[in-house]
Design an enzyme around this catalytic site. Structure first.
Site, PDB file in Angstrom:
ATOM      1  N   ARG A  44       0.832  -1.217   0.000  1.00 17.39           N
ATOM      2  CA  ARG A  44       0.000   0.000   0.000  1.00 17.39           C
ATOM      3  C   ARG A  44       0.859   1.257   0.000  1.00 17.39           C
ATOM      4  O   ARG A  44       0.453   2.306  -0.505  1.00 17.39           O
ATOM      5  CB  ARG A  44      -0.937  -0.003   1.208  1.00 17.39           C
ATOM      6  N   ILE A  70      -7.806   7.149  -0.792  1.00 20.87           N
ATOM      7  CA  ILE A  70      -7.514   5.728  -0.880  1.00 20.87           C
ATOM      8  C   ILE A  70      -8.241   5.085   0.298  1.00 20.87           C
ATOM      9  O   ILE A  70      -8.098   5.506   1.443  1.00 20.87           O
ATOM     10  CB  ILE A  70      -5.991   5.456  -0.831  1.00 20.87           C
ATOM     11  N   SER A  71      -9.060   4.091   0.013  1.00 22.55           N
ATOM     12  CA  SER A  71      -9.889   3.479   1.051  1.00 22.55           C
ATOM     13  C   SER A  71      -9.027   2.801   2.116  1.00 22.55           C
ATOM     14  O   SER A  71      -7.894   2.377   1.849  1.00 22.55           O
ATOM     15  CB  SER A  71     -10.831   2.442   0.445  1.00 22.55           C
ATOM     16  N   GLN A  72      -9.586   2.685   3.315  1.00 26.15           N
ATOM     17  CA  GLN A  72      -8.848   1.985   4.362  1.00 26.15           C
ATOM     18  C   GLN A  72      -8.701   0.529   3.978  1.00 26.15           C
ATOM     19  O   GLN A  72      -9.585  -0.070   3.355  1.00 26.15           O
ATOM     20  CB  GLN A  72      -9.537   2.146   5.708  1.00 26.15           C
TER      21      GLN A  72
END
Length: 251
Positions: A44, A70-72
């Site tokens: 990530r 950016i999504s968790q």
């Protein structure tokens, strides 16, 4: 979402931060071995830049530019698990964003087509895909909200009845031969599942997307296409995403 951390936490060795990252996914209920392996392989940190780079392994959404996030990781894992991707599947992603979700999917699917309305996000994500050697991802700028012909994506031509039986021709190349898709994932919230995306879902295929208005908590929904006309809807959990917006941005 994780609590704020002090400077001493940011000095934590990278290997330990990645280990904590994977442990957090398991503690959130992610059990699919293929999903966990894919998220272990995809760093990530490669998709988070600038001031937030040291938070890349925290289970929290982070800004990436163009008003997007950016999504968790736990939500990325949940959506990936819900999609039930097989190794021969062709996946359409609407909402490239940072490219992280597409990268994770690339470890599980045969090919991933991803579209975003922001040219700069597609450009940055494509650079990361190239750097990581993720050659089974095809990224394009376009209007994924309606999958219109001018967006450069295949759209099944509609009739007066949206889900009429029988084969429907695909309107546009170069990806027209890929529709219908085995899996579709939408990483922005629509008030209702877009009909043009439902039309592109293969019978027996699965779509996962957040549904609801942007100023409220939305519901993550899994849709299975049963036949030409019928779809099965399953609510998974409350989520919060940026809204799905029509058109191509001017950035």
């Amino acid at each position: 979402m994780t609590d704020a951390k002090g400077p001493e936490d940011h000095a934590e060795p990278l290997a330990e931060r990645k280990m904590r990252f994977l442990f957090a996914l398991r503690s959130r209920g992610i059990t699919d071995k293929r999903v966990l392996e894919a998220m272990e392989r995809i760093d990530r940190g490669a998709f988070v830049r600038g001031h937030f780079a040291d938070r890349a392994y925290d289970d929290m959404p982070l800004p990436i530019g163009c008003g997007q996030t950016i999504s968790q990781p736990s939500v990325v894992a949940l959506m990936t698990e819900a999609l039930q991707v097989g190794p021969r599947d062709i996946v359409l992603e609407v909402g490239t964003g940072s490219g992280y979700q597409a990268a994770v999917l690339s470890q599980m699917a045969r090919r991933v087509y991803t579209v975003d309305r922001h040219r700069s996000l597609v450009r940055d994500a494509s650079e990361v895909f190239h750097r990581l050697g993720l050659h089974n991802i095809v990224a394009r700028t376009g209007d994924g909200c309606l999958a219109r012909r001018d967006a450069g994506w295949p759209v099944v031509r509609g009739t007066a009845e949206p889900f009429s039986p029988g084969p429907a021709p695909v309107a546009w190349a170069p990806f027209g031969e890929q529709a219908p898709f085995d899996r579709i994932i939408v990483t922005a919230a629509a008030e209702d599942p877009p009909p043009t995306l439902l039309e592109q879902l293969r019978i027996g295929g699965i779509m996962v997307l957040p549904v609801g208005q942007s100023d409220t908590v939305q519901q993550l929904v899994r849709i299975r296409r049963l036949d030409e006309r019928r779809f099965d809807y399953e609510d998974l959990r409350p989520v919060r995403f940026v809204p799905l917006v029509e058109g191509v941005a001017t950035d």
